[in-house]
Design a protein around this motif. Structure first.
Motif, PDB file in Angstrom:
ATOM      1  N   ARG A 122       0.488  -0.982  -0.147  1.00  0.00           N
ATOM      2  CA  ARG A 122       0.177   0.230   0.073  1.00  0.00           C
ATOM      3  C   ARG A 122       1.112   1.616  -0.382  1.00  0.00           C
ATOM      4  O   ARG A 122       0.630   1.646  -1.070  1.00  0.00           O
ATOM      5  CB  ARG A 122      -1.050  -0.121   1.176  1.00  0.00           C
ATOM      6  CG  ARG A 122      -1.859  -1.486   1.461  1.00  0.00           C
ATOM      7  CD  ARG A 122      -2.906  -0.748  -0.019  1.00  0.00           C
ATOM      8  NE  ARG A 122      -3.794  -1.973  -0.737  1.00  0.00           N
ATOM      9  CZ  ARG A 122      -5.030  -1.610  -1.598  1.00  0.00           C
ATOM     10  NH1 ARG A 122      -4.515  -1.224  -2.489  1.00  0.00           N
ATOM     11  NH2 ARG A 122      -5.830  -2.525  -1.458  1.00  0.00           N
ATOM     12  N   ALA A 123       2.392   1.407   0.492  1.00  0.00           N
ATOM     13  CA  ALA A 123       3.238   2.694   0.936  1.00  0.00           C
ATOM     14  C   ALA A 123       3.496   2.037  -0.295  1.00  0.00           C
ATOM     15  O   ALA A 123       4.009   4.120  -1.206  1.00  0.00           O
ATOM     16  CB  ALA A 123       4.143   2.328   1.755  1.00  0.00           C
TER      17      ALA A 123
ATOM     18  N   TYR B  26       1.143   6.729  -7.235  1.00  0.00           N
ATOM     19  CA  TYR B  26       1.200   7.715  -7.552  1.00  0.00           C
ATOM     20  C   TYR B  26       0.789   8.966  -7.053  1.00  0.00           C
ATOM     21  O   TYR B  26       0.889   9.876  -7.989  1.00  0.00           O
ATOM     22  CB  TYR B  26      -0.686   7.135  -6.774  1.00  0.00           C
ATOM     23  CG  TYR B  26      -1.340   5.938  -7.468  1.00  0.00           C
ATOM     24  CD1 TYR B  26      -0.915   5.471  -9.222  1.00  0.00           C
ATOM     25  CD2 TYR B  26      -1.862   5.418  -6.733  1.00  0.00           C
ATOM     26  CE1 TYR B  26      -1.568   4.071  -9.721  1.00  0.00           C
ATOM     27  CE2 TYR B  26      -2.998   4.171  -7.150  1.00  0.00           C
ATOM     28  CZ  TYR B  26      -2.334   3.878  -8.334  1.00  0.00           C
ATOM     29  OH  TYR B  26      -3.018   2.862  -8.900  1.00  0.00           O
ATOM     30  N   GLN B  27       2.142   9.284  -6.220  1.00  0.00           N
ATOM     31  CA  GLN B  27       2.506  10.925  -6.040  1.00  0.00           C
ATOM     32  C   GLN B  27       3.687  11.336  -6.881  1.00  0.00           C
ATOM     33  O   GLN B  27       3.019  12.255  -8.083  1.00  0.00           O
ATOM     34  CB  GLN B  27       3.146  10.526  -4.384  1.00  0.00           C
ATOM     35  CG  GLN B  27       4.205  11.648  -4.051  1.00  0.00           C
ATOM     36  CD  GLN B  27       2.874  12.762  -4.140  1.00  0.00           C
ATOM     37  OE1 GLN B  27       1.864  12.519  -3.193  1.00  0.00           O
ATOM     38  NE2 GLN B  27       3.585  14.312  -3.746  1.00  0.00           N
TER      39      GLN B  27
ATOM     40  N   GLY C 233       1.938   2.096  -9.339  1.00  0.00           N
ATOM     41  CA  GLY C 233       1.038   1.940  -8.411  1.00  0.00           C
ATOM     42  C   GLY C 233       0.128   1.001  -8.294  1.00  0.00           C
ATOM     43  O   GLY C 233      -0.839   0.028  -7.867  1.00  0.00           O
TER      44      GLY C 233
ATOM     45  N   GLN D 122       2.428   1.514  -3.403  1.00  0.00           N
ATOM     46  CA  GLN D 122       1.103   2.192  -4.562  1.00  0.00           C
ATOM     47  C   GLN D 122       0.994   3.466  -4.345  1.00  0.00           C
ATOM     48  O   GLN D 122       1.295   4.076  -5.513  1.00  0.00           O
ATOM     49  CB  GLN D 122      -0.141   1.283  -3.995  1.00  0.00           C
ATOM     50  CG  GLN D 122      -1.539   1.904  -5.042  1.00  0.00           C
ATOM     51  CD  GLN D 122      -2.676   1.288  -4.521  1.00  0.00           C
ATOM     52  OE1 GLN D 122      -3.051   0.867  -3.503  1.00  0.00           O
ATOM     53  NE2 GLN D 122      -3.596   1.188  -5.387  1.00  0.00           N
ATOM     54  N   HIS D 123       0.551   4.388  -2.822  1.00  0.00           N
ATOM     55  CA  HIS D 123       0.286   5.499  -2.747  1.00  0.00           C
ATOM     56  C   HIS D 123       2.182   6.536  -3.413  1.00  0.00           C
ATOM     57  O   HIS D 123       1.757   7.412  -3.886  1.00  0.00           O
ATOM     58  CB  HIS D 123       0.528   6.011  -1.008  1.00  0.00           C
ATOM     59  CG  HIS D 123       0.594   7.249  -0.506  1.00  0.00           C
ATOM     60  ND1 HIS D 123      -0.289   8.240  -0.632  1.00  0.00           N
ATOM     61  CD2 HIS D 123       1.506   8.031  -0.673  1.00  0.00           C
ATOM     62  CE1 HIS D 123      -0.044   9.160  -0.684  1.00  0.00           C
ATOM     63  NE2 HIS D 123       1.630   9.384  -0.079  1.00  0.00           N
ATOM     64  N   ASN D 124       3.609   5.970  -2.789  1.00  0.00           N
ATOM     65  CA  ASN D 124       4.316   6.626  -3.686  1.00  0.00           C
ATOM     66  C   ASN D 124       4.392   6.505  -5.252  1.00  0.00           C
ATOM     67  O   ASN D 124       4.707   7.779  -5.863  1.00  0.00           O
ATOM     68  CB  ASN D 124       5.803   5.936  -2.833  1.00  0.00           C
ATOM     69  CG  ASN D 124       6.044   5.945  -1.554  1.00  0.00           C
ATOM     70  OD1 ASN D 124       4.892   6.690  -0.506  1.00  0.00           O
ATOM     71  ND2 ASN D 124       6.481   5.509  -0.509  1.00  0.00           N
TER      72      ASN D 124
END
Length: 200
Positions: A95-96, A102-103, A139, A98-100
């Protein structure tokens, strides 16, 4: 020194390239660490996802670094923020990541591309745009595997699917990956849904 080189050496794009190089390099290392956690958890398939993506991040870093050739022998000072992703669970790492990713896709590289274009470096701008698209794919990939873990469907499916052993390539159509591969005897953690290999 050409006017173009002089402009580059005093540009925001130069700093953004170094930020991107640092970010991609750190992502590669974070994913290598996450792969080790997945391996210890017996999830070779997730280990493979992280290592596969880590190698792509290495390539991205190399591309950004090559754009800094005019800065050879110099030190480029940049400020930046970078995530500290240290967890005990594999799902948290997914999940981390994925978030990074997308960032980078939605914010960082979009901004860097626009800056490069406005400063007169269209090739660098296009590179940021193209790599941003790859980060979106990363992501999505991390999210897909995280979703499967959350739904307890990493090795189980409601309908029959083809499973592939990542170690030897043996395949079987079933609603669950075998506990062990009948060819190489590797455990279930080495199986992946065939349509997800290689981590598409």
């Amino acid at each position: 020194m050409s006017d173009k080189t002089e402009a580059f050496l005093h540009s925001q794009t130069r700093e953004n390239l170094m930020r991107a190089f640092a970010g991609e390099s750190q992502a590669r290392n974070r994913y290598t660490i996450a792969a080790g956690v997945a391996n210890k958890a017996g999830l070779a398939v997730i280990q493979g996802v992280f290592l596969f993506t880590a190698e792509q991040e290495r390539v991205h870093a190399k591309q950004f670094y090559s754009c800094l050739e005019d800065c050879a022998g110099q030190t480029v000072k940049v400020d930046g923020t970078y995530p500290v992703d240290i967890y005990s669970g594999v799902l948290d790492y997914l999940r981390a990541a994925q978030h990074n990713e997308y960032q980078e896709w939605e914010h960082d590289y979009d901004h860097f591309a626009k800056t490069a274009m406005s400063e007169g470096f269209p090739l660098v701008g296009k590179l940021f745009e193209n790599i941003a698209r790859v980060e979106k794919t990363h992501g999505d990939r991390f999210g897909k595997f995280a979703d499967l873990m959350e739904k307890d469907q990493l090795f189980f499916s409601e309908a029959e699917v083809t499973w592939m052993c990542l170690h030897c390539g043996w395949t079987v159509k079933a609603t669950a990956a075998p506990a062990h591969c009948p060819v190489c005897r590797h455990p279930q953690g080495y199986f992946v849904r065939f349509e997800l290999a290689p981590w598409s």
